[in-house]
Design a protein around this motif. Structure first.
Motif, short mmCIF file in Angstrom:
data_model
loop_
_atom_site.label_atom_id
_atom_site.label_comp_id
_atom_site.label_asym_id
_atom_site.label_seq_id
_atom_site.Cartn_x
_atom_site.Cartn_y
_atom_site.Cartn_z
N ALA A 90 0.60 -0.94 0.11
CA ALA A 90 0.42 0.03 0.18
C ALA A 90 0.48 1.17 -0.11
O ALA A 90 0.29 1.84 -0.81
N TYR A 93 2.57 1.87 -3.50
CA TYR A 93 1.01 2.32 -4.11
C TYR A 93 0.87 3.80 -3.81
O TYR A 93 0.31 4.26 -5.04
N LYS A 170 -2.60 -5.92 6.94
CA LYS A 170 -3.01 -5.35 5.64
C LYS A 170 -3.12 -3.86 5.46
O LYS A 170 -3.74 -3.75 6.90
N ALA A 172 -4.54 -0.45 3.04
CA ALA A 172 -4.10 -0.41 1.16
C ALA A 172 -4.54 1.83 1.45
O ALA A 172 -5.35 2.22 2.71
N TYR A 173 -4.61 2.00 0.53
CA TYR A 173 -4.60 3.52 0.98
C TYR A 173 -5.44 3.97 -0.80
O TYR A 173 -5.54 3.46 -1.64
N MET A 174 -7.00 4.46 -0.39
CA MET A 174 -7.73 5.04 -1.77
C MET A 174 -7.46 6.39 -1.18
O MET A 174 -7.96 7.04 -0.67
N PHE A 189 -6.19 5.97 4.32
CA PHE A 189 -5.02 4.82 4.44
C PHE A 189 -6.02 4.30 5.82
O PHE A 189 -5.60 4.91 6.87
N ARG A 258 -13.73 1.85 0.20
CA ARG A 258 -13.22 1.21 -0.61
C ARG A 258 -11.55 0.27 -0.30
O ARG A 258 -10.65 -0.36 -0.97
N ALA A 259 -10.92 1.18 0.65
CA ALA A 259 -9.84 0.89 0.17
C ALA A 259 -9.82 -0.47 1.54
O ALA A 259 -8.62 -1.26 1.76
N ALA A 262 -9.69 -3.45 -0.49
CA ALA A 262 -8.79 -3.09 -1.71
C ALA A 262 -8.30 -4.33 -0.25
O ALA A 262 -6.95 -4.67 -1.13
N ALA A 263 -8.12 -3.61 0.89
CA ALA A 263 -7.16 -4.68 1.85
C ALA A 263 -6.91 -5.69 2.02
O ALA A 263 -6.65 -6.17 2.00
N LYS A 265 -8.41 -7.41 0.25
CA LYS A 265 -8.35 -8.03 -1.45
C LYS A 265 -6.84 -9.28 -1.72
O LYS A 265 -5.70 -8.81 -1.11
#
Lengths: 265, 793
Positions: A90, A93, A170, A172-174, A189, A258-259, A262-263, A265
């Motif tokens: 992340a 990304y 886990k 993710a950054y959206m 984040f 959404r983050a 995504a995390a 996934k």
């Protein structure tokens, strides 16, 4: 721009010495904010101390459970680092989505967090992962580092030497980019680490902030459903021609969900 | 002629070699010995009285050569900038023409208005000194909001235009239109704003001027789209320098889109001051100056109503528009919302009755003038929005409603009720082709598939017409235009057989150096590398009107063809002499003069050589030399037309609109270089998508500060904002120019906004959203979806 004295020291000690005692001296890392500011005559430093020549400040290392990124490491190097990609994808990304290729090849992590632009991406990762910021004089926790609009815990002459990110189970950054500048209009984040779950929001307010209610919900159930009804108040959020405070508040929820997805996934 | 370089060939652009290797020569690149540098002090207020200007500290600063203020200009009796098009209002009175001083002397009227010019040995020194100039302002309320600009009590921008009204103009007979509405089975109404745009040419405006004391000659290098017109304005109206003592050169120019047609303050000041300073002066706008002071585009507030019968036939159209002029009338500003807008309101349709009322308003904002499409995108947005809305209200297919009302191909030439007579066209095959390329039949399946991904998919049509190829001079004169609109060409052979095409048109990205050379390669059989296109210098090219309004090929190219005919006619006489044949028996084919039925042949090059070395030459009948010029004044405008179909997907959670498919089928008449035409269409569509989804010039409604004054806040379209476009062509050659060409430079930008916005509305219709303002930014779309709910909370 106005005239100034330009220095390019080779060591951190020299840089600190050059800055010492000069009220109007400014350190420059990538210069991605400072140079446009100088060109518009919005800043008038007596001296600019370019940190680009200090080799000891750039580089990426894995130390135990942490990824340690030197203050002068360029965004492009973080984005393409195999170590970062494998330990905290992340973060790679996030770095890959800062600005444009020119910015990513000049801008640095230290410069970004020291400037603490409310729409910068890195503060989201530093707070979201509960990173530790190391300077030439000591260490700062993520939560104590970012103080407010363009304000940090750094004192005069204090330079970011590295940022240590704990590996995430886990993360993710959206980012919802500002349509014009492509800075984060809202960036969320989300991370689950050994230390717990964090949700850090950049771009939406005057400074990066955490959403405790989401963190608590996600700690119990790390799924987007768990936070779908958790709203952040619009009060105090940024408002401009691109997004009202209400719209930003709405986007925080959307980007957070959404983050999380995504995390997972 | 060689097929590889002739008409219809995809010839790579010869000019690109220098543009892509950094060897183009732009105004700022000029190496001028002993140059000085100008910097302008600009108003930080939208509206203020200048109480005093103190330049004393600045004059003492290092490197300062001179400082000029509005008072110096007024004392020197420099004329004001002009508006070159007199529009008569509905009572037959000429429009109000408030003064447009080259530099503000007592009042500033928009943020960026020029207050003083500093000339110094370096640009930095000029800026340093500019900061030391103390201007004492008395700020006044500003008139910023266009919708309220004409309201009683709105702050007055100029005393010469009471109530901020420049003109109240109309076309059509209102009573007839009202009568038709009274009988209508259905009336569709819209209220729309055509958002204000900032042109953003890649090269900012620049000027450099030099005065030769020995000859008294001035040279101005300017980023102009029309150097001859600029010289004419400066000579005849503003500076009084005789035309033959002023040379204007527009070298390589990096884009204009209309914004570089006009005569601006800065180039005027730089020229005027060059003789006073006695050294060359250079000025290049910084990007923020471009945002603030380049003439902006569009900016209309419109209410429109369309009357239909029970079968969907259009009975009448009624349009009320307030058009923003900004703080001063720019060179062609008055014509844009009248003769380039209301005269296009018939579109592709047989609407028998049209009434339009246009009120032009002054505001404390940058001047507004022609910008890619100029009036025609505004007209297309009105027509195509209301037609699509009518189709929705009547539950008709938007393509069917359009087809039902298209002007039939048998009706050309077609006289519209709004002055223009369309020369040619055939619209149904265009929309059919667009529907085929866009796979309109498959749309509902794609909409359903998008829905399964949580996306709202919509489709939108835009069938545009434009009048371009400006223009028949006498028509322009009758409508109040102050210039002729012909174009010139000179074909100058050198003795060794290569040729220069000198044109009064100007290329600032369009690729004339390739397209015009193709015309001559095709017509005269000269290889491309033996042809040079010369443009942009009043000292070397014949007087010409420059490039705008998609006119260069239709008008300038036609002039080149006329001149080529003269070359052939003269060449025939020379060849007849050399072949000892009768002129009547000489034919010209593939670059060679021949006598039919014999093997006698004289290549053009041989005839050219004979013309310059006339040892064996009919000197008693014709002059030596091979150098012909021609002026071409078109019989009518040209009328490109087409249909665009846009498909968008909207994320209902965020309001983000993505253009996922975009089809354009155009009738540009004959096409000279398909690659260049594609480039024009691509660029035009991107600008149109920019207007529809991204770009918006926003002023603070109280203070008049330009909020979208940099790329941090003004959203330019980027490559990843658009899909690969699908293009198609249908050809009905223009019947009145020798090439059968129409124009292609503006079409994309004219049609695209309505296509995109219709697609957005189609996508959002299931949610009950009836109106999204343009641009459909994520915020605007989200507010349209959630605004009511958010307001209630």
């Amino acid at each position: 721009m106005y005239d100034f004295h330009y220095h390019r020291p080779k060591t951190l000690a020299d840089a600190v010495n050059l800055l010492k005692g000069k009220d109007e001296a400014r350190p420059m890392s990538g210069g991605m904010t400072l140079i446009p500011t100088l060109k518009q005559r919005l800043a008038r430093p007596s001296d600019v101390v370019d940190l680009g020549g200090i080799k000891e400040l750039a580089g990426i290392k894995v130390e135990g459970n942490n990824v340690v990124i030197g203050g002068m490491t360029r965004h492009a190097d973080v984005a393409s680092s195999a170590d970062v990609k494998s330990a905290i994808p992340a973060l790679a990304y996030l770095a890959e989505h800062i600005g444009d290729p020119q910015v990513r090849n000049r801008g640095t992590i230290g410069g970004s967090i020291a400037n603490n632009d409310p729409a910068a991406d890195y503060p989201g990762a530093v707070v979201g992962l509960n990173a530790t910021v190391t300077t030439n004089t000591g260490k700062h926790t993520a939560d104590s580092f970012f103080k407010g609009l363009f304000e940090t815990a750094l004192s005069d002459g204090e330079l970011v030497t590295s940022v240590s990110f704990p590996k995430a189970e886990k993360a993710a950054y959206m980012k919802f980019p500002n349509p014009a500048s492509r800075y984060a209009m809202v960036g969320v984040f989300v991370a689950k680490t050994a230390g717990g779950v964090r949700v850090a929001v950049t771009g939406a307010g005057p400074c990066v902030f955490r959403v405790k209610a989401m963190e608590d919900a996600l700690a119990k159930n790390f799924s987007s459903d768990a936070i779908k009804d958790i709203k952040v108040p619009a009060d105090g959020l940024n408002s401009d021609i691109h997004a009202s405070a209400e719209y930003r508040a709405h986007l925080v929820n959307v980007m957070a969900r959404r983050a999380v997805d995504a995390a997972n996934k | 002629m060689t097929a590889a370089t002739g008409i219809g060939a995809r010839v790579l652009r010869t000019e690109d070699k220098r543009f892509l290797t950094g060897t183009g020569r732009y105004v700022d690149d000029l190496p001028l010995a002993r140059a000085t540098y100008a910097h302008f002090v600009r108003s930080p207020h939208a509206h203020a009285k200048i109480k005093s200007i103190d330049t004393s500290a600045a004059r003492a600063m290092p490197g300062v050569v001179a400082i000029f203020t509005g008072k110096d200009i007024a004392d020197a009796k420099v004329g004001g900038l002009i508006c070159g098009w007199v529009v008569k209002d509905k009572h037959g009175q000429p429009h109000k023409a408030p003064p447009h001083p080259v530099m503000a002397a007592d009042t500033v009227r928009y943020v960026g208005d020029t207050v003083a010019m500093v000339v110094a040995n370096s640009h930095d020194e000029a800026k340093d000194a500019a900061e030391a100039i103390k201007v004492d302002y008395d700020a006044k309320p500003a008139n910023v909001d266009l919708a309220k600009a004409l309201d009683k009590g709105a702050p007055e921008v100029h005393p010469e235009a009471p109530g901020n009204l420049i003109y109240d103009w109309e076309i059509g007979v209102k009573a007839d239109v009202d009568a038709a509405f009274a009988k209508a089975a259905h009336v569709t109404k819209i209220d729309i704003v055509n958002n204000r745009l900032i042109p953003n040419a890649m090269e900012p405006r620049a000027a450099a001027a030099e005065y030769d004391k020995g000859t008294g000659n001035y040279t101005l290098w300017s980023t102009s789209q029309n150097p001859h017109v600029l010289r004419l304005i400066l000579s005849a109206f503003v500076l009084g320098i005789p035309e033959h003592k002023l040379r204007v050169i527009a070298p390589d120019v990096g884009g204009g889109f209309g914004s570089k047609i006009f005569c601006y303050n800065e180039e005027t000041m730089v020229t005027w001051a060059a003789s006073r300073v006695g050294r060359p002066i250079k000025w290049t706008a910084e990007r923020s100056e471009s945002f603030q002071t380049d003439a902006h585009g569009r900016d209309h507030v419109t209410h429109a109503e369309l009357a239909l019968d029970k079968d969907g036939k259009f009975l009448a159209l009624k349009v009320e528009t307030i058009a923003n002029m900004g703080a001063y009338l720019s060179t062609f500003s008055t014509a844009v919302p009248t003769y380039l807008y209301a005269t296009l309101l018939a579109g592709q349709y047989t609407t028998p009755l049209i009434y339009a009322n246009v009120k032009a308003a002054l505001t404390n904002t940058a001047p507004v003038d022609a910008y890619r499409g100029a009036g025609r995108p505004e007209a297309t947005y009105v027509i195509e929005s209301i037609v699509s809305k009518a189709a929705k209200e009547l539950k008709m297919d938007p393509a069917d409603l359009r087809r039902k009302n298209f002007i039939p191909s048998t009706a050309f030439p077609y006289q519209t009720p709004v002055a223009l007579q369309y020369d040619s066209g055939n619209y149904p095959p265009i929309i059919d082709e667009a529907i085929k390329i866009a796979d309109y039949k498959g749309f509902e399946a794609r909409r359903a598939e998008a829905k399964s991904r949580g996306k709202l998919r919509g489709i939108g049509f835009s069938s545009y017409i434009e009048a371009c190829g400006l223009a028949p001079s006498q028509v322009i004169g009758q409508l109040g235009g102050g210039v002729g609109q012909w174009e010139s060409a000179q074909l100058k052979f050198n003795p060794t057989g290569n040729i220069q095409i000198l044109t009064g048109a100007h290329s600032h990205g369009q690729g004339h150096e390739t397209t015009f050379a193709q015309l001559i390669s095709d017509k005269l059989g000269v290889p491309m590398d033996q042809i040079e296109v010369v443009h942009g210098d009043t000292a070397t090219t014949p007087f010409g009107m420059g490039s705008y309004g998609s006119r260069s090929l239709a008008v300038g190219g036609s002039a080149i063809m006329k001149a080529a005919d003269k070359i052939i006619a003269k060449g025939k006489k020379i060849a007849a002499h050399l072949m000892e044949a009768s002129v009547a028996d000489v034919v010209f084919e593939n670059g060679t003069f021949k006598v039919a039925g014999t093997d006698k042949a004289v290549p053009l090059g041989q005839a050219v050589f004979a013309a310059y070395v006339p040892h064996n030459y009919p000197l008693a009948e014709i002059e030596p030399g091979m150098d012909e010029n021609a002026f071409y004044d078109p019989a009518n405008f040209v009328y490109p037309a087409g249909t665009q179909i846009c498909e968008v997907e909207i994320d209902p959670e965020t309001g983000v609109v993505e253009v996922v498919n975009h089809t354009a089928v155009d009738d540009f008449g004959n096409i000279i270089n398909p690659m260049i035409v594609e480039g024009q269409v691509h660029g035009g569509i991107v600008q149109g998508v920019g207007q529809a989804l991204l770009e918006n010039a926003v002023y603070d409604k109280e203070t008049g500060q330009l909020i979208s004054g940099s790329y941090m806040d003004y959203t330019m379209p980027r490559a990843d904002d658009v899909p690969s476009f699908k293009l198609g062509y249908k050809v009905t050659p223009c019947p009145h120019n020798p090439l059968g060409v129409k124009g292609c430079g503006e079409a994309g930008a004219i049609a695209a906004p309505a296509a995109v916005m219709n697609a957005v509305h189609d996508a959002l219709a299931p949610l009950g959203v009836s109106h999204v303002p343009m641009p459909a930014t994520p915020l605007n779309v989200w507010q349209a979806i959630h605004g009511a709910r958010a307001a209630a909370e």
